[in-house]
Enzyme design. Structure first.
Site: not given
Length: 188
Positions: A102-103, A133
């Site tokens: 969710l960033g 990543d």
């Protein structure tokens, strides 16, 4: 990404997996290779972790081979083949463990019928390129090194957050020592 090189990977190109407990893959190689590698890992009792990026509909055959699926919010809807809340989308995915990044808000996990929320590490973000990543790599590496699930999530969240503090993808991946320091005491 070098799509020409990535798309040249064939099912027979999987290196030996001896000594590993987890195999992490993305969708930047041919789907036939992803499925073949997942089958090979499963045959060796190695857990299969897939980051479904870039987003695409996944064949049921592949979903059945996964132990852990990692997606961001946009990828979640594509993989779930439906729209709606995170909980609704998660209910549509037949994988034992699904991690939704969710960033800056961290991540939400559905594992064994329970939900876990892991906060992100607060940083002054410069560039988010490579953060997802980095999260995936740190998470799989922590699991492979024997860390427990919640500790692996904390390490992944710390690593992904740290990756946002340096421009670029490869240069922003933090070293293990930086992850150790940032993740110490950093839990949900």
């Amino acid at each position: 990404v070098a799509p020409g090189a990535n798309y040249a990977l064939r099912p027979t190109d999987l290196p030996p997996l001896a000594g590993f407990t987890h195999l992490l893959m993305q969708l930047e190689i041919p789907m036939e290779s992803v499925i073949a590698y997942a089958k090979a890992a499963r045959a060796q009792s190695i857990k299969v972790v897939l980051n479904a990026a870039p987003a695409k509909t996944l064949p049921d055959e592949l979903l059945a081979l996964l132990d852990i699926l990692i997606v961001n919010e946009g990828e979640l809807a594509v993989v779930a083949r439906t729209a709606g809340s995170i909980a609704h989308c998660l209910s549509q995915i037949a994988v034992p463990c699904v991690v939704v990044t969710l960033g800056r808000h961290g991540c939400c996990v559905r594992a064994e019928g329970a939900y876990i929320f892991q906060t992100a590490f607060e940083v002054a973000a410069i560039d988010t390129t490579g953060a997802g990543d980095t999260f995936c790599g740190a998470f799989a590496a922590a699991l492979d090194q024997g860390f427990g699930f919640t500790t692996a999530l904390a390490r992944a969240a710390a690593a992904g957050s740290l990756a946002c503090t340096i421009p670029g993808a490869p240069p922003s991946i933090p070293w293990k020592g930086a992850i150790d320091e940032a993740a110490e005491g950093f839990v949900a």
